[in-house]
Design a protein around this motif. Sequence first.
Motif, PDB file in Angstrom:
ATOM      1  N   ASN A 195     -61.591  14.078 -63.994  1.00 48.74           N
ATOM      2  CA  ASN A 195     -60.727  13.863 -65.160  1.00 48.74           C
ATOM      3  C   ASN A 195     -59.969  12.539 -65.105  1.00 48.74           C
ATOM      4  O   ASN A 195     -58.859  12.423 -65.622  1.00 48.74           O
ATOM      5  N   SER A 196     -60.574  11.531 -64.451  1.00 49.76           N
ATOM      6  CA  SER A 196     -60.033  10.178 -64.571  1.00 49.76           C
ATOM      7  C   SER A 196     -60.337   9.708 -65.989  1.00 49.76           C
ATOM      8  O   SER A 196     -61.334  10.109 -66.587  1.00 49.76           O
ATOM      9  N   LEU A 197     -59.467   8.849 -66.530  1.00 52.54           N
ATOM     10  CA  LEU A 197     -59.566   8.566 -67.959  1.00 52.54           C
ATOM     11  C   LEU A 197     -59.860   7.099 -68.249  1.00 52.54           C
ATOM     12  O   LEU A 197     -58.999   6.234 -68.036  1.00 52.54           O
ATOM     13  N   PRO A 198     -61.052   6.785 -68.758  1.00 51.84           N
ATOM     14  CA  PRO A 198     -61.363   5.434 -69.223  1.00 51.84           C
ATOM     15  C   PRO A 198     -60.676   5.169 -70.558  1.00 51.84           C
ATOM     16  O   PRO A 198     -60.150   6.075 -71.208  1.00 51.84           O
ATOM     17  N   GLY A 199     -60.695   3.908 -70.969  1.00 52.09           N
ATOM     18  CA  GLY A 199     -59.979   3.501 -72.164  1.00 52.09           C
ATOM     19  C   GLY A 199     -60.377   4.234 -73.428  1.00 52.09           C
ATOM     20  O   GLY A 199     -59.517   4.578 -74.254  1.00 52.09           O
ATOM     21  N   ARG A 250     -60.105  22.228 -61.347  1.00 52.34           N
ATOM     22  CA  ARG A 250     -59.577  21.561 -60.160  1.00 52.34           C
ATOM     23  C   ARG A 250     -58.547  20.499 -60.563  1.00 52.34           C
ATOM     24  O   ARG A 250     -57.427  20.842 -60.891  1.00 52.34           O
ATOM     25  N   THR A 251     -58.919  19.233 -60.571  1.00 53.14           N
ATOM     26  CA  THR A 251     -57.967  18.158 -60.836  1.00 53.14           C
ATOM     27  C   THR A 251     -57.553  18.119 -62.302  1.00 53.14           C
ATOM     28  O   THR A 251     -58.414  18.107 -63.183  1.00 53.14           O
ATOM     29  N   PHE A 252     -56.239  18.053 -62.557  1.00 60.75           N
ATOM     30  CA  PHE A 252     -55.776  17.883 -63.936  1.00 60.75           C
ATOM     31  C   PHE A 252     -56.148  16.494 -64.440  1.00 60.75           C
ATOM     32  O   PHE A 252     -56.733  16.340 -65.511  1.00 60.75           O
ATOM     33  N   CYS A 253     -55.787  15.468 -63.665  1.00 64.82           N
ATOM     34  CA  CYS A 253     -56.117  14.099 -64.053  1.00 64.82           C
ATOM     35  C   CYS A 253     -56.008  13.195 -62.835  1.00 64.82           C
ATOM     36  O   CYS A 253     -54.972  13.159 -62.174  1.00 64.82           O
ATOM     37  N   ALA A 254     -57.076  12.451 -62.556  1.00 60.39           N
ATOM     38  CA  ALA A 254     -57.096  11.549 -61.404  1.00 60.39           C
ATOM     39  C   ALA A 254     -56.596  10.153 -61.750  1.00 60.39           C
ATOM     40  O   ALA A 254     -56.749   9.219 -60.959  1.00 60.39           O
ATOM     41  N   GLY A 255     -55.994  10.005 -62.923  1.00 60.63           N
ATOM     42  CA  GLY A 255     -55.455   8.711 -63.316  1.00 60.63           C
ATOM     43  C   GLY A 255     -56.446   7.891 -64.118  1.00 60.63           C
ATOM     44  O   GLY A 255     -57.353   8.420 -64.755  1.00 60.63           O
ATOM     45  N   ALA A 256     -56.275   6.586 -64.080  1.00 60.23           N
ATOM     46  CA  ALA A 256     -57.121   5.681 -64.848  1.00 60.23           C
ATOM     47  C   ALA A 256     -58.507   5.561 -64.219  1.00 60.23           C
ATOM     48  O   ALA A 256     -58.703   5.849 -63.039  1.00 60.23           O
ATOM     49  N   SER A 257     -59.452   5.116 -65.028  1.00 59.36           N
ATOM     50  CA  SER A 257     -60.826   4.925 -64.553  1.00 59.36           C
ATOM     51  C   SER A 257     -60.882   3.794 -63.536  1.00 59.36           C
ATOM     52  O   SER A 257     -60.527   2.646 -63.833  1.00 59.36           O
ATOM     53  N   GLN A 273     -53.418  22.456 -64.158  1.00 57.97           N
ATOM     54  CA  GLN A 273     -54.105  23.441 -63.310  1.00 57.97           C
ATOM     55  C   GLN A 273     -54.351  22.968 -61.882  1.00 57.97           C
ATOM     56  O   GLN A 273     -54.614  23.775 -60.991  1.00 57.97           O
ATOM     57  N   GLY A 274     -54.270  21.639 -61.649  1.00 55.94           N
ATOM     58  CA  GLY A 274     -54.581  21.141 -60.316  1.00 55.94           C
ATOM     59  C   GLY A 274     -53.937  19.792 -60.059  1.00 55.94           C
ATOM     60  O   GLY A 274     -53.066  19.334 -60.818  1.00 55.94           O
ATOM     61  N   LYS A 275     -54.356  19.134 -58.998  1.00 55.39           N
ATOM     62  CA  LYS A 275     -53.749  17.868 -58.588  1.00 55.39           C
ATOM     63  C   LYS A 275     -53.760  16.843 -59.728  1.00 55.39           C
ATOM     64  O   LYS A 275     -54.681  16.811 -60.547  1.00 55.39           O
ATOM     65  N   THR A 276     -52.740  16.024 -59.736  1.00 55.77           N
ATOM     66  CA  THR A 276     -52.680  14.956 -60.729  1.00 55.77           C
ATOM     67  C   THR A 276     -52.146  13.684 -60.090  1.00 55.77           C
ATOM     68  O   THR A 276     -51.243  13.735 -59.248  1.00 55.77           O
ATOM     69  N   VAL A 277     -52.730  12.560 -60.474  1.00 58.05           N
ATOM     70  CA  VAL A 277     -52.469  11.282 -59.818  1.00 58.05           C
ATOM     71  C   VAL A 277     -52.137  10.229 -60.872  1.00 58.05           C
ATOM     72  O   VAL A 277     -52.708  10.228 -61.967  1.00 58.05           O
TER      73      VAL A 277
END
Length: 250
Positions: A25-29, A59-66, A105-109
């Motif tokens: 769930n890392s997020l690109p532009g 698992r991971t909510f969001c791993a941050g930016a792409s 739901q899970g880790k977030t960065v």
Amino acid sequence: MKEAYVKHNIENNIATIEFFHPEQNSLPGNILAQLAYTITEVGNNAEVKVIILKSGGDRTFCAGASFKELIAINDAETGKVFFSGFANVINAIRKCPKFIIGRIQGKTVGGGVGIAAATDYCMATKFAAIKLSELNVGIGPFVVSPAIERKMGVSAMSQIAIDANSFYEASWALEKGLYASVFDSIEALDAEVQKFAEHLCTYNPEAMMEMKKIFWRGTEDWDNLLAERAAISGRLVLSDFTKETLKKFK
């Protein structure tokens, strides 16, 4: 492997917005832009009384930016646009006239912590540890720190920003005010999020809208502030230190 997406549905005055990317769930532009647009559109829908914001997977909510996009930045303007992605999502949440419930739901960065902090009421599982890792690559959480500072205070925000190698447990985030409650399982989290959203729908929508304005008072300059912060990150990502650090991850 599933495709990245942003989707939403509306049922009984509750809108659920979900984002997903196969890389934790890392997020690109493009996904960040879709997310900001969706929050704005759903927030302006008269049928909607409350919004739930969640990510796909268990698992991971969001791993941050792409990270792929981060490595590819070669000029300051591209860098500013890249870092403006999370700024636009945070500002969309800020301006949305409806309460937004964060479901973590899970880790977030990194930027994911900023999104969680920007929601109006945030619930999580005990697995939802948080980390601000930006200093590790020679930049900092400049764009998201105003939202985190607003929710958790300068002390907590600066602690996790400086201690960029460490995950902080959900219990710590609960203590510091990021999370309103923490649950032992995703099932328990989802049940409570749904129950809480249904209860909010019994309130006066106009009263909730006016309350949200009060909650966000003093942030009227964030369009400019977060753009300025994005420019700082866009400049730093071109530094020799950061370029050399990013080479190790290629």
